[in-house]
Design an enzyme around this catalytic site. Structure first.
Site, PDB file in Angstrom:
ATOM      1  N   GLU A 163      83.854  87.336  35.447  1.00 26.40           N
ATOM      2  CA  GLU A 163      82.743  88.255  35.711  1.00 26.40           C
ATOM      3  C   GLU A 163      82.564  89.318  34.627  1.00 26.40           C
ATOM      4  O   GLU A 163      82.921  90.487  34.819  1.00 26.40           O
ATOM      5  CB  GLU A 163      82.925  88.924  37.086  1.00 26.40           C
ATOM      6  CG  GLU A 163      82.920  87.942  38.240  1.00 26.40           C
ATOM      7  CD  GLU A 163      82.827  88.612  39.598  1.00 26.40           C
ATOM      8  OE1 GLU A 163      82.810  89.850  39.659  1.00 26.40           O
ATOM      9  OE2 GLU A 163      82.761  87.899  40.607  1.00 26.40           O
ATOM     10  N   GLU A 346      85.180  81.594  43.149  1.00 26.67           N
ATOM     11  CA  GLU A 346      85.411  82.616  44.181  1.00 26.67           C
ATOM     12  C   GLU A 346      84.304  82.581  45.219  1.00 26.67           C
ATOM     13  O   GLU A 346      83.123  82.464  44.868  1.00 26.67           O
ATOM     14  CB  GLU A 346      85.409  84.041  43.592  1.00 26.67           C
ATOM     15  CG  GLU A 346      86.678  84.463  42.944  1.00 26.67           C
ATOM     16  CD  GLU A 346      86.609  85.885  42.398  1.00 26.67           C
ATOM     17  OE1 GLU A 346      86.002  86.778  43.039  1.00 26.67           O
ATOM     18  OE2 GLU A 346      87.171  86.101  41.311  1.00 26.67           O
TER      19      GLU A 346
HETATM   20  C1  BGC Z   1      86.055  89.781  41.729  1.00 27.36           C
HETATM   21  C2  BGC Z   1      87.324  90.018  42.525  1.00 27.36           C
HETATM   22  C3  BGC Z   1      87.007  90.868  43.733  1.00 27.36           C
HETATM   23  C4  BGC Z   1      86.036  90.105  44.596  1.00 27.36           C
HETATM   24  C5  BGC Z   1      85.685  90.793  45.895  1.00 27.36           C
HETATM   25  C6  BGC Z   1      84.848  89.475  42.582  1.00 27.36           C
HETATM   26  O1  BGC Z   1      83.756  90.108  42.049  1.00 27.36           O
HETATM   27  O2  BGC Z   1      86.250  88.800  40.764  1.00 27.36           O
HETATM   28  O3  BGC Z   1      88.272  90.601  41.696  1.00 27.36           O
HETATM   29  O4  BGC Z   1      88.139  91.234  44.441  1.00 27.36           O
HETATM   30  O5  BGC Z   1      84.845  89.908  43.893  1.00 27.36           O
HETATM   31  O6  BGC Z   1      84.997  91.964  45.698  1.00 27.36           O
END
Ligand code: BGC
Length: 443
Positions: A163, A346
């Protein structure tokens, strides 16, 4: 079609959010250790010094990964643990730590998916102007090359940067480390990190590494709540300035004219050197997509009120919009005619503060999280059915961890973490995810 047998199911974390041991065995501070010292920036002013204690308790994490039955674990390397100054001599104890992690994962049949930069720049490099300093590009690719030489024969999956928008939040908006607030420097920082990504891909190809490499970019698609020209213009403007700032050059080969014209007019255009666009667009093996939600936008007060009252929200007051994953997969394919696979690196949701428990067993009953994840997985399955090339899905996160400025107050884990004893216990969602994966594998 749906999820095939080779589809990768995983769990994700990052170094600064779980390791703790911030000053153990020669680790140098990162910008998050320093940023946490500025009063009011972080929930309860809590620093990431101890986090989940994974630096000492990796076996606990490994056991939990095995219990869920994931194919892969996405984790990151703390740059300042292996190179306390960001450059120069390696810290052998840090190097050994990651070697042990990767070896243990591999012997357990779990593929490590390793991110080189998950927001934790060594403070020593911030002292030299951080990501605004063009030299950081070279420091990053040197660091990357060292990691490829050390672990490239065993780690099958890599990503350069997680990101890149986080640099903009850190240098232009002051919301993340290092907490600076200069728009033009913010643009320079985010440009430099994309160049650094490309330089690291070159380092990868020149090294002995055998696996695949990509970059992780999050997509928060804006959705105009009305069809008015005003709302459509907001949608476009925010899309351009947010996720497209990164996907355009990396996946498409150039910044958009819209972006360049607007930044130039605003006097915040970054210095783009000859060759930068080619570097940013270096061929990669996969695109890592982080997707959490869409972002509704409108200038219309009534439309906003209708949405707030009539929308479909989770307990944490965020919208429940699982189609976001399908939209993002389709969008990047349409925009860039992708020829590489996507891995969803993610996806997950959080509870604020404590979560409800089953009074009999004491287990956290995170039904909202189960609803969210199963909704996203259904829409992912639809994308697979339509033939989109998606190879994996990583749930964020293995356990409650240091959620940046929310510290330990926003809980994303499928395991709950006791931040005093470092004990981690499964929530209902951990059992649910375990069963989901099992069912797919037995098909
Ligand atoms: C990030 C993580 C973060 C997650 C939840 C993502 O933007 O890569 O590090 O904990 O979102 O907010």
């Amino acid at each position: 079609m749906g999820f095939g047998k080779d589809f990768i199911f995983g769990l994700a974390t990052s170094a600064a959010q779980i390791e703790g041991g911030a000053f153990d065995d020669g680790r140098g501070p990162s910008i998050w250790d320093e940023f946490a010292k500025i009063p009011g920036k972080i929930h309860n002013n809590t620093p990431p010094t101890t986090a989940c204690g994974s630096y000492r308790h990796f076996d606990r994490d490994l056991k939990n990964l095995l219990d869920v039955g994931v194919d892969s674990y996405r984790m990151s390397i703390s740059w300042s643990r292996v190179l306390p100054e960001g450059k120069g001599a390696l810290n052998q104890k840090g190097v050994d730590y990651y070697k042990r992690c990767f070896d243990k994962l591999l012997s357990a049949g779990i593929k490590p998916n390793v991110t080189l930069y998950h927001w934790d720049l060594p403070q020593a490099l911030e002292d030299e102007n951080g990501w605004v300093n063009r030299d950081t590009v070279g420091y990053f690719s040197d660091y990357a090359y060292k990691m490829f030489e050390l672990y490239g024969d065993v780690v099958p999956l890599w990503s350069t940067v997680n990101e890149p928008i986080a640099t903009y939040v850190g240098y232009a908006l002051g919301g993340f480390a290092p907490g600076r607030t200069n728009e033009k420097e913010g643009n320079q920082a985010r440009h430099n990190i994309l160049v650094a990504h490309g330089a690291a891909v070159d380092a990868f190809r020149a090294s002995k590494a055998k696996g695949d490499i990509g970059i992780v970019i999050d997509i928060w698609k804006r959705h105009a709540l009305t069809d008015s020209p005003e709302d459509k213009a907001i949608e476009k403007d925010q899309d351009e300035r947010n996720w497209k700032f990164y996907t355009d050059p990396v996946l498409g080969g150039s910044y958009s004219d819209y972006l360049l014209e607007h930044l130039a007019a605003e006097g915040t255009l970054m210095d783009i050197r000859p060759g930068d666009l080619e570097l940013m667009h270096r061929p990669i093996d996969y695109y890592g997509l982080n997707v959490y939600n869409r972002v509704p936008v409108t200038a219309d007060k009534q439309a906003e009120a209708d949405f707030t009252q009539g929308g479909n929200f989770l307990n944490n007051k965020t919208e429940y919009y699982p189609k976001a994953i399908y939209d993002a997969i389709k969008l990047v394919n349409d925009l860039y005619k992708l020829r590489i696979p996507i891995i969803v690196t993610e996806n997950g949701t959080y509870a604020i503060g404590s979560e409800p428990r089953d009074p009999a067993t004491g287990m956290i009953e995170d039904d909202d999280r189960i609803k969210y994840v199963s909704g996203f997985l259904s829409w992912l399955e639809k994308a697979l059915d339509e033939g989109y090339d998606v190879r994996g899905y990583y749930l964020w996160s293995l356990m409650d961890n240091y959620e940046w400025t929310a510290a330990y107050n926003f809980r994303f884990g499928i395991y709950e973490t006791d931040f005093e004893t470092f004990e981690c216990k499964p929530k209902k969602s951990a059992l649910w995810y375990r069963d989901f994966i099992k069912k797919v594998k037995e098909k």
